[in-house]
Design an enzyme around this catalytic site. Structure first.
Site, PDB file in Angstrom:
ATOM      1  N   LYS A  93       0.833  -1.196   0.000  1.00 37.85           N
ATOM      2  CA  LYS A  93       0.000   0.000   0.000  1.00 37.85           C
ATOM      3  C   LYS A  93       0.879   1.261   0.000  1.00 37.85           C
ATOM      4  O   LYS A  93       2.093   1.185   0.250  1.00 37.85           O
ATOM      5  CB  LYS A  93      -0.931  -0.049   1.215  1.00 37.85           C
ATOM      6  CG  LYS A  93      -1.932  -1.214   1.153  1.00 37.85           C
ATOM      7  CD  LYS A  93      -2.885  -1.210   2.346  1.00 37.85           C
ATOM      8  CE  LYS A  93      -3.896  -2.340   2.229  1.00 37.85           C
ATOM      9  NZ  LYS A  93      -4.890  -2.326   3.335  1.00 37.85           N
ATOM     10  N   TYR A 101     -12.230  -3.379  -3.748  1.00 38.77           N
ATOM     11  CA  TYR A 101     -12.846  -3.366  -2.418  1.00 38.77           C
ATOM     12  C   TYR A 101     -14.374  -3.376  -2.515  1.00 38.77           C
ATOM     13  O   TYR A 101     -15.047  -2.718  -1.730  1.00 38.77           O
ATOM     14  CB  TYR A 101     -12.361  -2.151  -1.626  1.00 38.77           C
ATOM     15  CG  TYR A 101     -10.964  -2.298  -1.045  1.00 38.77           C
ATOM     16  CD1 TYR A 101     -10.611  -3.409  -0.279  1.00 38.77           C
ATOM     17  CD2 TYR A 101      -9.996  -1.306  -1.240  1.00 38.77           C
ATOM     18  CE1 TYR A 101      -9.338  -3.542   0.262  1.00 38.77           C
ATOM     19  CE2 TYR A 101      -8.724  -1.428  -0.690  1.00 38.77           C
ATOM     20  CZ  TYR A 101      -8.400  -2.549   0.062  1.00 38.77           C
ATOM     21  OH  TYR A 101      -7.147  -2.674   0.614  1.00 38.77           O
ATOM     22  N   PHE A 110     -16.015   3.309   6.513  1.00 41.67           N
ATOM     23  CA  PHE A 110     -14.588   3.588   6.362  1.00 41.67           C
ATOM     24  C   PHE A 110     -14.121   3.629   4.902  1.00 41.67           C
ATOM     25  O   PHE A 110     -12.953   3.878   4.634  1.00 41.67           O
ATOM     26  CB  PHE A 110     -13.734   2.596   7.179  1.00 41.67           C
ATOM     27  CG  PHE A 110     -13.810   1.148   6.733  1.00 41.67           C
ATOM     28  CD1 PHE A 110     -13.069   0.700   5.645  1.00 41.67           C
ATOM     29  CD2 PHE A 110     -14.612   0.234   7.406  1.00 41.67           C
ATOM     30  CE1 PHE A 110     -13.122  -0.623   5.235  1.00 41.67           C
ATOM     31  CE2 PHE A 110     -14.675  -1.104   7.003  1.00 41.67           C
ATOM     32  CZ  PHE A 110     -13.931  -1.521   5.917  1.00 41.67           C
ATOM     33  N   ARG A 114      -1.306 -14.615   4.157  1.00 36.89           N
ATOM     34  CA  ARG A 114      -2.121 -13.938   5.188  1.00 36.89           C
ATOM     35  C   ARG A 114      -1.486 -14.090   6.565  1.00 36.89           C
ATOM     36  O   ARG A 114      -1.515 -13.184   7.384  1.00 36.89           O
ATOM     37  CB  ARG A 114      -3.544 -14.497   5.201  1.00 36.89           C
ATOM     38  CG  ARG A 114      -4.397 -14.073   4.027  1.00 36.89           C
ATOM     39  CD  ARG A 114      -4.833 -12.628   4.081  1.00 36.89           C
ATOM     40  NE  ARG A 114      -5.903 -12.391   5.012  1.00 36.89           N
ATOM     41  CZ  ARG A 114      -6.757 -11.367   4.941  1.00 36.89           C
ATOM     42  NH1 ARG A 114      -6.648 -10.474   3.969  1.00 36.89           N
ATOM     43  NH2 ARG A 114      -7.689 -11.210   5.830  1.00 36.89           N
ATOM     44  N   THR A 121      -5.696  -7.515  10.455  1.00 34.76           N
ATOM     45  CA  THR A 121      -5.982  -6.272   9.728  1.00 34.76           C
ATOM     46  C   THR A 121      -5.546  -5.028  10.517  1.00 34.76           C
ATOM     47  O   THR A 121      -4.919  -4.132   9.962  1.00 34.76           O
ATOM     48  CB  THR A 121      -7.489  -6.184   9.419  1.00 34.76           C
ATOM     49  OG1 THR A 121      -7.859  -7.339   8.654  1.00 34.76           O
ATOM     50  CG2 THR A 121      -7.811  -4.932   8.625  1.00 34.76           C
ATOM     51  N   ARG A 154       2.406  -6.609   9.519  1.00 31.71           N
ATOM     52  CA  ARG A 154       1.650  -5.498  10.122  1.00 31.71           C
ATOM     53  C   ARG A 154       2.025  -5.295  11.588  1.00 31.71           C
ATOM     54  O   ARG A 154       2.022  -4.171  12.083  1.00 31.71           O
ATOM     55  CB  ARG A 154       0.145  -5.768   9.965  1.00 31.71           C
ATOM     56  CG  ARG A 154      -0.336  -5.582   8.527  1.00 31.71           C
ATOM     57  CD  ARG A 154      -1.727  -6.154   8.333  1.00 31.71           C
ATOM     58  NE  ARG A 154      -2.309  -5.824   7.041  1.00 31.71           N
ATOM     59  CZ  ARG A 154      -3.438  -6.349   6.586  1.00 31.71           C
ATOM     60  NH1 ARG A 154      -4.116  -7.234   7.310  1.00 31.71           N
ATOM     61  NH2 ARG A 154      -3.917  -5.993   5.399  1.00 31.71           N
ATOM     62  N   GLU A 204      -8.995 -11.114  -7.797  1.00 30.40           N
ATOM     63  CA  GLU A 204      -8.083  -9.967  -7.686  1.00 30.40           C
ATOM     64  C   GLU A 204      -6.944 -10.057  -8.704  1.00 30.40           C
ATOM     65  O   GLU A 204      -6.555  -9.040  -9.289  1.00 30.40           O
ATOM     66  CB  GLU A 204      -7.554  -9.866  -6.255  1.00 30.40           C
ATOM     67  CG  GLU A 204      -8.663  -9.467  -5.283  1.00 30.40           C
ATOM     68  CD  GLU A 204      -8.248  -9.418  -3.823  1.00 30.40           C
ATOM     69  OE1 GLU A 204      -9.062  -8.983  -3.000  1.00 30.40           O
ATOM     70  OE2 GLU A 204      -7.112  -9.831  -3.494  1.00 30.40           O
TER      71      GLU A 204
END
Ligand code: IDP
Ligand code: MG
Length: 162
Positions: free
Chosen positions: A13, A53, A61, A89, A95, A106, A140
């Site tokens: 991102k 998305y 959000f 994942r 998340t 993350r 995707e």
């Protein structure tokens, strides 16, 4: 491909690109034995993000998520490996970086939680997207890449990792 050898879609991102930590993140997928088969830098437009998305477009959000994803380019990729969807994942982590365990991407490179992100009117800046399940991965990959953009080569450690 065997039943277990899978492809999954991953995107670094804009926060990962702007922080200059793309190499450190990619290293984690490479060292787990995953094979990178497609990669490009993309500035995502409204339509691409709405499709990507689609499950979130009606959520509170979404506006913050769209703005976050358009702060700069993302690095879109396809990775291949045994149980790649689930395994990547696992490397990515939960998340919300606040809840993501140490040792995950993350959890190690971010710390923001939902409440703080919502107060700021932004999405949680969590560095990386990875498909959540096999069907999502197929959708995707075909949304972000054409079949001719996906490459084939042999990693020298293939005998050990797949
Ligand atoms: P995932 O990226 O772990 O699959 P999703 O639930 O699919 O998580 O959400 C997509 C992205 O939207 C997240 O990675 C995060 O950036 C953002 N997001 C999800 N839920 C919230 C929220 O409640 N507040 C702010 N941002 C959120
Ligand atoms: Mg998701």
């Amino acid at each position: 491909m065997t039943e277990y050898l899978e492809r999954t879609f991953v995107a670094l991102k804009p926060d990962a690109v702007q922080r200059g930590i793309t190499g450190q993140i990619l290293h984690r997928l490479e060292r787990a034995g995953m094979r990178l088969v497609a990669m490009k830098m993309v500035t995502a437009d409204d339509e691409l993000l709405m499709k990507h998305y689609s499950e979130h477009v009606d959520k509170d959000f979404y506006e913050g998520l769209k703005n976050f994803m358009q702060e700069g380019p993302v690095i879109a990729m396809v990775w291949e490996g045994v149980n790649a969807v689930e395994n990547i994942r696992k490397l990515v982590g939960s998340t919300s970086p606040k809840d993501a365990r140490p040792g995950t991407i993350r959890g190690d490179f971010a710390h923001m939680g939902y409440a703080h992100a919502d107060d700021k009117g932004t999405a949680v800046k969590n560095l990386i997207h990875a498909s959540g399940e096999k069907k999502e991965a197929l959708e995707e990959i075909s949304l972000w890449f054409t079949e001719s953009e996906i490459q084939d080569y042999t990693r020298s450690d293939t005998a050990h990792v797949r």
